[in-house]
Design a protein around this motif. Structure first.
Motif, PDB file in Angstrom:
ATOM      1  N   ASN A 151       0.848  -1.179   0.000  1.00 56.17           N
ATOM      2  CA  ASN A 151       0.000   0.000   0.000  1.00 56.17           C
ATOM      3  C   ASN A 151       0.891   1.239   0.000  1.00 56.17           C
ATOM      4  N   TRP A 152       0.988   1.876  -1.158  1.00 51.94           N
ATOM      5  CA  TRP A 152       1.870   3.029  -1.306  1.00 51.94           C
ATOM      6  C   TRP A 152       1.449   4.197  -0.434  1.00 51.94           C
ATOM      7  N   SER A 153       0.204   4.260  -0.018  1.00 53.01           N
ATOM      8  CA  SER A 153      -0.251   5.383   0.820  1.00 53.01           C
ATOM      9  C   SER A 153       0.148   5.216   2.274  1.00 53.01           C
ATOM     10  N   GLN A 154       0.708   4.053   2.631  1.00 51.44           N
ATOM     11  CA  GLN A 154       1.086   3.804   4.024  1.00 51.44           C
ATOM     12  C   GLN A 154       2.580   3.498   4.176  1.00 51.44           C
ATOM     13  N   ILE A 155       3.390   4.052   3.292  1.00 53.27           N
ATOM     14  CA  ILE A 155       4.825   3.775   3.315  1.00 53.27           C
ATOM     15  C   ILE A 155       5.448   4.128   4.665  1.00 53.27           C
ATOM     16  N   ASP A 156       5.141   5.294   5.178  1.00 51.68           N
ATOM     17  CA  ASP A 156       5.786   5.769   6.403  1.00 51.68           C
ATOM     18  C   ASP A 156       5.422   4.955   7.634  1.00 51.68           C
ATOM     19  N   THR A 157       4.292   4.271   7.605  1.00 49.96           N
ATOM     20  CA  THR A 157       3.886   3.469   8.763  1.00 49.96           C
ATOM     21  C   THR A 157       4.110   1.978   8.533  1.00 49.96           C
ATOM     22  N   SER A 158       4.613   1.636   7.374  1.00 53.11           N
ATOM     23  CA  SER A 158       4.851   0.238   7.027  1.00 53.11           C
ATOM     24  C   SER A 158       6.152  -0.264   7.653  1.00 53.11           C
ATOM     25  N   THR A 159       6.138  -1.504   8.116  1.00 50.32           N
ATOM     26  CA  THR A 159       7.368  -2.092   8.652  1.00 50.32           C
ATOM     27  C   THR A 159       8.323  -2.478   7.536  1.00 50.32           C
ATOM     28  N   GLY A 160       7.835  -2.542   6.313  1.00 50.15           N
ATOM     29  CA  GLY A 160       8.673  -2.908   5.178  1.00 50.15           C
ATOM     30  C   GLY A 160       8.881  -1.751   4.229  1.00 50.15           C
ATOM     31  N   SER A 161       9.074  -0.547   4.755  1.00 55.99           N
ATOM     32  CA  SER A 161       9.203   0.622   3.889  1.00 55.99           C
ATOM     33  C   SER A 161      10.403   0.535   2.956  1.00 55.99           C
ATOM     34  N   ASP A 162      11.411  -0.240   3.327  1.00 52.80           N
ATOM     35  CA  ASP A 162      12.571  -0.404   2.446  1.00 52.80           C
ATOM     36  C   ASP A 162      12.182  -1.079   1.127  1.00 52.80           C
ATOM     37  N   TYR A 163      11.106  -1.864   1.131  1.00 54.40           N
ATOM     38  CA  TYR A 163      10.615  -2.491  -0.098  1.00 54.40           C
ATOM     39  C   TYR A 163      10.303  -1.429  -1.148  1.00 54.40           C
ATOM     40  N   PHE A 164       9.638  -0.368  -0.735  1.00 56.29           N
ATOM     41  CA  PHE A 164       9.219   0.676  -1.653  1.00 56.29           C
ATOM     42  C   PHE A 164      10.434   1.395  -2.248  1.00 56.29           C
ATOM     43  N   VAL A 165      11.405   1.683  -1.406  1.00 52.49           N
ATOM     44  CA  VAL A 165      12.621   2.351  -1.871  1.00 52.49           C
ATOM     45  C   VAL A 165      13.362   1.461  -2.866  1.00 52.49           C
ATOM     46  N   ARG A 166      13.539   0.190  -2.537  1.00 50.30           N
ATOM     47  CA  ARG A 166      14.224  -0.750  -3.436  1.00 50.30           C
ATOM     48  C   ARG A 166      13.473  -0.878  -4.766  1.00 50.30           C
ATOM     49  N   TYR A 167      12.148  -0.938  -4.701  1.00 50.72           N
ATOM     50  CA  TYR A 167      11.340  -1.047  -5.916  1.00 50.72           C
ATOM     51  C   TYR A 167      11.596   0.150  -6.829  1.00 50.72           C
ATOM     52  N   LEU A 168      11.525   1.350  -6.271  1.00 48.49           N
ATOM     53  CA  LEU A 168      11.720   2.549  -7.075  1.00 48.49           C
ATOM     54  C   LEU A 168      13.137   2.620  -7.646  1.00 48.49           C
ATOM     55  N   GLU A 169      14.128   2.260  -6.847  1.00 51.57           N
ATOM     56  CA  GLU A 169      15.508   2.258  -7.329  1.00 51.57           C
ATOM     57  C   GLU A 169      15.704   1.257  -8.460  1.00 51.57           C
ATOM     58  N   THR A 170      15.120   0.077  -8.316  1.00 48.07           N
ATOM     59  CA  THR A 170      15.239  -0.963  -9.339  1.00 48.07           C
ATOM     60  C   THR A 170      14.522  -0.562 -10.620  1.00 48.07           C
ATOM     61  N   ALA A 171      13.327  -0.045 -10.486  1.00 46.83           N
ATOM     62  CA  ALA A 171      12.553   0.366 -11.665  1.00 46.83           C
ATOM     63  C   ALA A 171      13.261   1.491 -12.411  1.00 46.83           C
ATOM     64  N   THR A 172      13.758   2.459 -11.691  1.00 49.62           N
ATOM     65  CA  THR A 172      14.428   3.602 -12.299  1.00 49.62           C
ATOM     66  C   THR A 172      15.708   3.205 -13.016  1.00 49.62           C
TER      67      THR A 172
END
Length: 88
Positions: free
Chosen positions: A7-28
């Motif tokens: 859930n991209w709207s809950q990144i800051d409260t997610s325990t797996g927020s590093d997933y989102f960062v890694r995803y964006l870095e990989t996609a880019t």
């Protein structure tokens, strides 16, 4: 059991927020994504002296690339609702 989609709207409260960062870095980093991004910058008219606003800037890769294109005479502002992504 199926895995729940991130859930991209809950990144800051997610325990797996590093997933989102890694995803964006990989996609880019993908060659086709870089080609797409360069074309979109061209279509935006991201040239020296321009002022641009990147809403939903995520980890800021596009804002940084656009800032290089607009140069010192231009300005780019990146906004994102996630402090986690901006801090990366």
């Amino acid at each position: 059991m199926s895995q729940k989609a991130p859930n991209w709207s809950q990144i800051d409260t997610s325990t797996g927020s590093d997933y989102f960062v890694r995803y964006l870095e990989t996609a880019t980093a993908q060659t086709e994504m870089q080609r797409y991004k360069q074309k979109s910058y061209d279509l935006l008219g991201a040239n020296p002296g321009k002022h641009l606003l990147d809403i939903g800037c995520g980890i800021g890769d596009d804002a940084l690339a656009l800032a290089e294109r607009v140069g010192r005479s231009g300005r780019v502002v990146g906004l994102d609702c996630s402090a986690t992504l901006i801090a990366d």
